[in-house]
Design a protein around this motif. Structure first.
Motif, mmCIF file in Angstrom:
data_model
loop_
_atom_site.group_PDB
_atom_site.id
_atom_site.type_symbol
_atom_site.label_atom_id
_atom_site.label_comp_id
_atom_site.label_asym_id
_atom_site.label_seq_id
_atom_site.Cartn_x
_atom_site.Cartn_y
_atom_site.Cartn_z
ATOM 1 N N GLU A 1 107.530 116.869 27.623
ATOM 2 C CA GLU A 1 108.370 117.868 28.277
ATOM 3 C C GLU A 1 108.080 117.930 29.779
ATOM 4 O O GLU A 1 108.818 118.572 30.532
ATOM 5 C CB GLU A 1 108.131 119.250 27.650
ATOM 6 C CG GLU A 1 108.402 119.332 26.153
ATOM 7 C CD GLU A 1 109.862 119.580 25.806
ATOM 8 O OE1 GLU A 1 110.736 119.313 26.648
ATOM 9 O OE2 GLU A 1 110.114 120.028 24.669
ATOM 10 N N GLY B 1 111.826 115.182 32.815
ATOM 11 C CA GLY B 1 113.181 115.539 32.439
ATOM 12 C C GLY B 1 113.739 114.609 31.381
ATOM 13 O O GLY B 1 114.452 115.037 30.462
ATOM 14 N N THR C 1 112.331 115.618 27.996
ATOM 15 C CA THR C 1 113.039 116.781 27.462
ATOM 16 C C THR C 1 114.407 116.390 26.927
ATOM 17 O O THR C 1 114.860 116.897 25.888
ATOM 18 C CB THR C 1 113.178 117.857 28.553
ATOM 19 O OG1 THR C 1 111.876 118.319 28.921
ATOM 20 C CG2 THR C 1 114.010 119.030 28.073
ATOM 21 N N SER D 1 110.741 108.891 37.038
ATOM 22 C CA SER D 1 109.962 110.127 36.956
ATOM 23 C C SER D 1 108.553 109.865 36.444
ATOM 24 O O SER D 1 107.598 110.529 36.852
ATOM 25 C CB SER D 1 110.669 111.139 36.046
ATOM 26 O OG SER D 1 110.791 110.635 34.722
#
Length: 591
Positions: free
Chosen positions: A328, A331, A334, A361
């Protein structure tokens, strides 16, 4: 007068850190009646435990559990009690079931704590008869409790009850003055009922379950510090505590907790705070060296009362595919966890554009600590349909295939079925020397087992026994870092005093919550991996601990509820041994 139970000739620890002594304990009417250096009259005593060569210690206290739903289905809470835990705390991390309705509470709780939502919802819909804190406490008291129970009121629970779950999780929504005062009044009502304080959560990593607002962050993460300060003002007035977690993405915000805890700035008293989490994290190897001195300095300068919870064992996590809360942090993680359908999730994991965004990321360097070290060379496969991959790390597979480690990870999941690949890594507390230092650090206290949550990810129900084994082994090796009596104190009365309830000592007049430990049973089994099916969770196999050689007996309220690997008849069903522990001193509880 006769005794109901005699524990004969054990090495007795009072829970206060005093040197242990060989003593015999006589228990009557649920209370320690006598402690003597010789023998007690065993005439007509129905039960005698010969504790020669054993340790007799106060029952362990677990201040960080998420048993809020499980206690309704299995009030015995066996996975804790069998390891000597006699008191557990509910209502942590902003999550409680006091005010929110069943559906809202299930959405708040299930994904965060990795417990199947259907069972949480069914438990609450079937058992939630309360709408006020007093009714909640009464409902718990009426259960056939195994251990003693204490609870906090969750900020997310409180916020949802006043704003509704939609508004409570919408950016930019700030409670009106009337709504804020309503929250303060409901918190005050909870404290009146005996709840220990309030729990919060500042880190937006945790997400909602369900269909209505799925993947939104928890309500408490949307609160401003104006809102938090208003609620902390209630805690300050009532002498109660706050349990919370700073935002790991903004580590400087931790300073706000020290400022809010402070008894300076014209305040009459401080507020005790218990924060997540102190650990020697692989993601921040230098932090452990400055954490203790920094926290001690802030407490001293600001006259604050802040401590950090600590798990005194290596923090080992397991995951089935991507079902691990650390994902989580991204992004893209998630986005995958948002999808419950396996085919949809597999398709997303295979998508080229999705992987590009995930790699971007994943590779981005961030300031401040993270939960996961992000090293796929330190993530080993333990179960997989492709048996050739078992025992290999994802990083090793990436090297063999000439891939980015994240691509190798996702390839293995897609090729073998995402939830069919089980892997493990240690994210913190991997260096024994630093772990020993943390165990002695005065600004931490023992906790953070997360018992009752993350059923497939981790099992720390027996962390108390594991600490005692480390202490005993270090002493035997001539490298002591802590005495056994101090370890017992840190696992019992120290946390009871901080959280403000009556438990943790074993002296004449105390409630007879105890555990008899065979130190010879503190062997490698305390660190071993084990799974057990959970009948009340549809036969789900969850991680547990099994070290039955260590615990000779567990007693709650003077009743031996667990002995030699077996629970007594009626435990958690027809027999009640535990009780709800209200906040305050023993004298106040008696009133």
């Amino acid at each position: 007068m006769t005794y109901d139970l005699i524990i004969r000739n054990g090495l007795w620890f009072d829970g206060l850190g005093n040197a242990p002594q060989v003593r015999t304990l006589g228990i009557r009417d649920g209370v320690v009646a006598d402690i003597v250096s010789g023998e007690l009259d065993e005439t007509d005593c129905p039960d005698v435990i010969d504790a020669a060569g054993k340790w007799v210690v106060p029952g362990f206290i677990d201040v960080h559990t998420h048993y809020d739903a499980e206690v309704l289905l299995d009030p015995g809470l066996r996975e804790s009690v069998r390891h000597g835990v006699t008191t557990v705390l509910l209502g942590n991390c902003s999550l409680s079931t006091v005010y929110a309705d069943a559906e809202d509470a299930a959405d708040l709780f299930s994904r965060v704590e990795a417990v199947p939502r259907t069972f949480v919802l069914d438990a609450l819909q079937s058992h939630k008869t309360w709408s006020t804190p007093a009714e909640y406490v009464r409902a718990l008291e009426e259960l056939p409790l195994g251990p003693n129970i204490g609870s906090m009121l969750g900020h997310s629970d409180l916020r949802t009850a006043v704003l509704g779950l939609d508004r409570a999780t919408t950016d930019g929504v700030i409670p009106t003055d009337a709504e804020l005062e309503k929250m303060a009044a409901l918190l005050d009502e909870g404290l009146d009922a005996g709840l220990l304080g309030m729990s919060g959560m500042d880190a937006a990593i945790d997400k909602l379950d369900g269909d209505r607002f799925r993947s939104r962050a928890l309500p408490s993460t949307f609160a401003t510090w104006r809102e938090r300060r208003r609620l902390i003002k209630v805690l300050r007035k009532r002498g109660r505590m706050l349990q919370s977690a700073p935002n790991v993405r903004k580590p400087l915000t931790a300073l706000n907790f020290f400022l809010a805890s402070s008894s300076m700035f014209g305040r009459r008293r401080g507020v005790r705070m218990s924060l997540l989490v102190s650990a020697d994290a692989k993601s921040s190897p230098g932090a452990v060296r400055v954490f203790g001195p920094g926290a001690r300095l802030l407490n001293a300068v600001l006259n604050a009362s802040v401590r950090f919870q600590h798990l005194p064992v290596p923090f080992e996590l397991y995951s089935d595919g991507i079902d691990l809360p650390v994902f989580e942090e991204f992004g893209a993680g998630t986005a995958a966890l948002h999808l419950r359908d396996q085919l949809e999730r597999n398709a997303l994991l295979a998508d080229t554009e999705y992987r590009r965004r995930f790699r971007k990321s994943f590779d981005r360097k961030k300031l401040g600590p993270t939960l996961w070290h992000r090293d796929f060379h330190d993530a080993v496969i333990v179960e997989c349909p492709d048996a050739n991959l078992i025992g290999k790390s994802f990083g090793q597979i990436a090297d063999e295939r000439g891939l980015h480690p994240l691509d190798a990870f996702l390839d293995v999941l897609v090729d073998n079925g995402e939830r069919n690949v089980r892997w493990t890594t240690i994210v913190a507390n991997h260096r024994p020397k630093q772990l020993d230092k943390l165990a002695n650090e005065p600004v931490i206290h023992m906790g953070f087992s997360d018992a009752g949550a993350h059923l497939r990810n981790m099992a720390f129900y027996n962390f108390s026994l594991r600490l005692l084994k480390r202490v005993r082994d270090a002493e035997a090796a001539g490298r002591p870092f802590m005495s056994v009596q101090r370890a017992v104190y840190r696992l019992t009365s120290e946390v009871a005093d901080w959280f403000g309830f009556d438990a943790g000592t074993l002296r004449p007049g105390d409630r007879a919550d105890f555990v008899v430990i065979d130190p010879a049973g503190l062997n490698d089994s305390v660190d071993a991996y084990h799974e057990e099916q959970v009948p009340f969770y549809g036969g789900l196999s969850r991680m547990v601990n099994r070290n039955d050689d260590a615990v000779v007996a567990t007693g709650v309220g003077g009743t031996v509820v667990y002995r030699n690997g077996r629970f007594c008849d009626g435990f958690g069903t027809t027999m009640k041994s535990g009780r709800f522990l209200r906040a305050g001193s023993r004298e106040l509880q008696a009133v």
